[in-house]
Design a protein around this motif. Sequence first.
Motif, PDB file in Angstrom:
ATOM      1  N   LEU A 117      79.465   2.993  33.927  1.00 27.37           N
ATOM      2  CA  LEU A 117      79.346   4.264  34.330  1.00 27.37           C
ATOM      3  C   LEU A 117      78.157   4.492  35.178  1.00 27.37           C
ATOM      4  CD1 LEU A 117      81.017   6.794  34.265  1.00 27.37           C
ATOM      5  CD2 LEU A 117      79.907   7.392  32.039  1.00 27.37           C
ATOM      6  N   VAL A 118      77.008   3.888  34.626  1.00 27.66           N
ATOM      7  CA  VAL A 118      75.681   4.308  35.020  1.00 27.66           C
ATOM      8  C   VAL A 118      75.337   4.632  36.600  1.00 27.66           C
ATOM      9  CG1 VAL A 118      74.660   1.911  34.820  1.00 27.66           C
ATOM     10  CG2 VAL A 118      73.337   4.017  34.435  1.00 27.66           C
ATOM     11  N   CYS A 119      75.886   3.547  37.214  1.00 24.99           N
ATOM     12  CA  CYS A 119      75.477   3.575  38.738  1.00 24.99           C
ATOM     13  C   CYS A 119      76.303   4.814  39.395  1.00 24.99           C
ATOM     14  CB  CYS A 119      76.085   2.343  39.461  1.00 24.99           C
ATOM     15  SG  CYS A 119      75.012   0.867  39.068  1.00 24.99           S
ATOM     16  N   GLU A 120      77.462   5.136  38.998  1.00 24.64           N
ATOM     17  CA  GLU A 120      77.957   6.031  39.549  1.00 24.64           C
ATOM     18  C   GLU A 120      77.575   7.402  39.059  1.00 24.64           C
ATOM     19  OE1 GLU A 120      82.598   8.299  39.955  1.00 24.64           O
ATOM     20  OE2 GLU A 120      82.335   6.478  38.885  1.00 24.64           O
ATOM     21  N   ALA A 121      77.111   7.646  37.724  1.00 26.54           N
ATOM     22  CA  ALA A 121      76.520   8.699  37.131  1.00 26.54           C
ATOM     23  C   ALA A 121      75.154   8.964  37.786  1.00 26.54           C
ATOM     24  CB  ALA A 121      76.123   8.610  35.619  1.00 26.54           C
ATOM     25  N   LEU A 122      74.566   7.911  38.107  1.00 25.89           N
ATOM     26  CA  LEU A 122      73.260   8.012  38.733  1.00 25.89           C
ATOM     27  C   LEU A 122      73.370   8.755  40.207  1.00 25.89           C
ATOM     28  CD1 LEU A 122      70.112   7.718  39.127  1.00 25.89           C
ATOM     29  CD2 LEU A 122      70.800   5.387  40.012  1.00 25.89           C
ATOM     30  N   GLN A 123      74.430   8.197  41.060  1.00 24.34           N
ATOM     31  CA  GLN A 123      74.816   8.683  42.322  1.00 24.34           C
ATOM     32  C   GLN A 123      74.936  10.363  42.198  1.00 24.34           C
ATOM     33  OE1 GLN A 123      77.966   6.769  44.277  1.00 24.34           O
ATOM     34  NE2 GLN A 123      77.914   8.074  46.059  1.00 24.34           N
ATOM     35  N   VAL A 124      75.775  10.605  41.305  1.00 23.90           N
ATOM     36  CA  VAL A 124      76.112  12.066  41.032  1.00 23.90           C
ATOM     37  C   VAL A 124      74.741  12.710  40.845  1.00 23.90           C
ATOM     38  CG1 VAL A 124      77.223  13.725  39.451  1.00 23.90           C
ATOM     39  CG2 VAL A 124      78.416  11.807  40.272  1.00 23.90           C
ATOM     40  N   ALA A 125      73.961  12.412  39.793  1.00 21.23           N
ATOM     41  CA  ALA A 125      72.733  12.951  39.518  1.00 21.23           C
ATOM     42  C   ALA A 125      71.862  13.093  40.753  1.00 21.23           C
ATOM     43  CB  ALA A 125      71.898  12.247  38.499  1.00 21.23           C
ATOM     44  N   VAL A 126      71.609  12.151  41.681  1.00 22.61           N
ATOM     45  CA  VAL A 126      70.844  12.199  42.906  1.00 22.61           C
ATOM     46  C   VAL A 126      71.418  13.262  43.766  1.00 22.61           C
ATOM     47  CG1 VAL A 126      69.958  11.172  44.903  1.00 22.61           C
ATOM     48  CG2 VAL A 126      69.999   9.798  42.421  1.00 22.61           C
ATOM     49  N   THR A 127      72.632  13.436  43.858  1.00 25.83           N
ATOM     50  CA  THR A 127      73.386  14.151  45.090  1.00 25.83           C
ATOM     51  C   THR A 127      73.128  15.691  44.661  1.00 25.83           C
ATOM     52  OG1 THR A 127      75.268  12.367  45.312  1.00 25.83           O
ATOM     53  CG2 THR A 127      75.479  14.953  45.929  1.00 25.83           C
ATOM     54  N   PHE A 128      73.158  15.932  43.416  1.00 32.36           N
ATOM     55  CA  PHE A 128      73.077  17.125  42.915  1.00 32.36           C
ATOM     56  C   PHE A 128      71.545  17.840  42.151  1.00 32.36           C
ATOM     57  CE2 PHE A 128      77.714  16.439  42.817  1.00 32.36           C
ATOM     58  CZ  PHE A 128      78.207  17.220  43.667  1.00 32.36           C
ATOM     59  N   GLY A 129      70.870  16.824  42.513  1.00 33.78           N
ATOM     60  CA  GLY A 129      69.512  17.057  41.967  1.00 33.78           C
ATOM     61  C   GLY A 129      69.566  17.487  40.383  1.00 33.78           C
ATOM     62  N   LEU A 130      70.199  16.505  39.667  1.00 34.94           N
ATOM     63  CA  LEU A 130      70.268  16.605  38.046  1.00 34.94           C
ATOM     64  C   LEU A 130      69.265  15.790  37.408  1.00 34.94           C
ATOM     65  CD1 LEU A 130      74.360  16.613  37.867  1.00 34.94           C
ATOM     66  CD2 LEU A 130      72.722  18.784  37.828  1.00 34.94           C
ATOM     67  N   GLY A 131      68.007  16.120  37.424  1.00 30.52           N
ATOM     68  CA  GLY A 131      66.835  15.338  37.293  1.00 30.52           C
ATOM     69  C   GLY A 131      66.845  14.611  35.889  1.00 30.52           C
ATOM     70  N   PRO A 132      67.183  15.512  34.610  1.00 31.23           N
ATOM     71  CA  PRO A 132      67.350  14.796  33.360  1.00 31.23           C
ATOM     72  C   PRO A 132      68.286  13.560  33.515  1.00 31.23           C
ATOM     73  CG  PRO A 132      67.061  17.149  33.254  1.00 31.23           C
ATOM     74  CD  PRO A 132      67.357  16.844  34.601  1.00 31.23           C
ATOM     75  N   LEU A 133      69.317  13.937  34.141  1.00 29.69           N
ATOM     76  CA  LEU A 133      70.571  12.864  34.070  1.00 29.69           C
ATOM     77  C   LEU A 133      69.908  11.820  35.038  1.00 29.69           C
ATOM     78  CD1 LEU A 133      73.138  11.621  33.383  1.00 29.69           C
ATOM     79  CD2 LEU A 133      74.210  12.794  35.448  1.00 29.69           C
ATOM     80  N   GLN A 134      69.295  12.045  35.994  1.00 28.48           N
ATOM     81  CA  GLN A 134      68.974  10.746  36.916  1.00 28.48           C
ATOM     82  C   GLN A 134      67.899   9.970  36.096  1.00 28.48           C
ATOM     83  OE1 GLN A 134      67.257  12.089  40.743  1.00 28.48           O
ATOM     84  NE2 GLN A 134      66.126  10.323  40.985  1.00 28.48           N
ATOM     85  N   GLU A 135      66.881  10.766  35.490  1.00 31.43           N
ATOM     86  CA  GLU A 135      65.901   9.812  34.597  1.00 31.43           C
ATOM     87  C   GLU A 135      66.390   9.156  33.548  1.00 31.43           C
ATOM     88  OE1 GLU A 135      63.246  12.909  33.092  1.00 31.43           O
ATOM     89  OE2 GLU A 135      62.638  13.577  35.179  1.00 31.43           O
ATOM     90  N   ARG A 136      67.715   9.734  32.717  1.00 33.89           N
ATOM     91  CA  ARG A 136      68.470   8.982  31.895  1.00 33.89           C
ATOM     92  C   ARG A 136      69.121   7.674  32.192  1.00 33.89           C
ATOM     93  NH1 ARG A 136      69.597  10.398  26.626  1.00 33.89           N
ATOM     94  NH2 ARG A 136      70.312   8.811  25.477  1.00 33.89           N
ATOM     95  N   CYS A 137      69.588   7.870  33.621  1.00 33.09           N
ATOM     96  CA  CYS A 137      70.398   6.493  34.190  1.00 33.09           C
ATOM     97  C   CYS A 137      69.366   5.661  34.608  1.00 33.09           C
ATOM     98  CB  CYS A 137      71.002   7.082  35.207  1.00 33.09           C
ATOM     99  SG  CYS A 137      72.427   8.101  35.149  1.00 33.09           S
ATOM    100  N   ILE A 138      68.034   5.911  35.160  1.00 30.28           N
ATOM    101  CA  ILE A 138      67.033   4.937  35.635  1.00 30.28           C
ATOM    102  C   ILE A 138      66.531   4.337  34.343  1.00 30.28           C
ATOM    103  CG2 ILE A 138      64.743   4.758  36.688  1.00 30.28           C
ATOM    104  CD1 ILE A 138      65.607   6.857  38.492  1.00 30.28           C
TER     105      ILE A 138
END
Length: 247
Positions: free
Chosen positions: A132-153
Amino acid sequence: MENPGLTVHGQAAPFSTALRSLVNNSWYSDICFVVGRERQEVFAHRCLLACRCNFFQRLLGTEPGPGVPSPVVLSTVPAEAFLAVLEFLYTNSVKLHRCSVLEVLTAAVEYGLEELRELCLEFVVKVLDVELVCEALQVAVTFGLGPLQERCIAFIETHSQAVLERPVAEVAAPVVPELRLALLAPAELSALEEQNRREPLIPVEQIVEAWKCHALRRGDAVRGAPCRRRRGTLPRDHHRFLDLRFK
């Protein structure tokens, strides 16, 4: 002096169950949506949607009339995600599933449902795994969801071998053509181009098209639609010259 009275509450569960039974129920419904690629019909109640969500209030108008299309076509949101949104609007609760939570999250962002967005983010963090993590990261970057992006990375760094057990180029191949490079600032695009020279993942022609868009300062300079902003994309100063509708 008049007694101000006392507000008392009945049981919440039967009330929620009764409202849940109205989700996608044609009984007394006064609006129909056609959603997803499958063009599934979904029934709803205009007054409830309008009072719960500003997006639907603007979409449906303040009064029923010929100006409101029937049915309303929402082709970009999958039916399962749209039904989850309705469940939340009707009952203030929702049953989330790992396989569709990112689509529900996307819909919540696009419709401005902050509480549902937060519930989806909490759920994603709980079920995050290598699939799930790669798709979640893409969604986080697309919508500027910083905390989720950091968690995915952070997750990818911890589980890098499992996440990237295939060659990076192979993993990235389906995603690269969808990259909207023209939305990057010139400095960001230049840095990406330099990195791509060291690790060639993006076709040179794709980068050239993005530079063409910046050079001509015209959004229609790029073939196809890779410079159109998606709904939820944070506006930036250099996006002004794109002058294109959201996709």
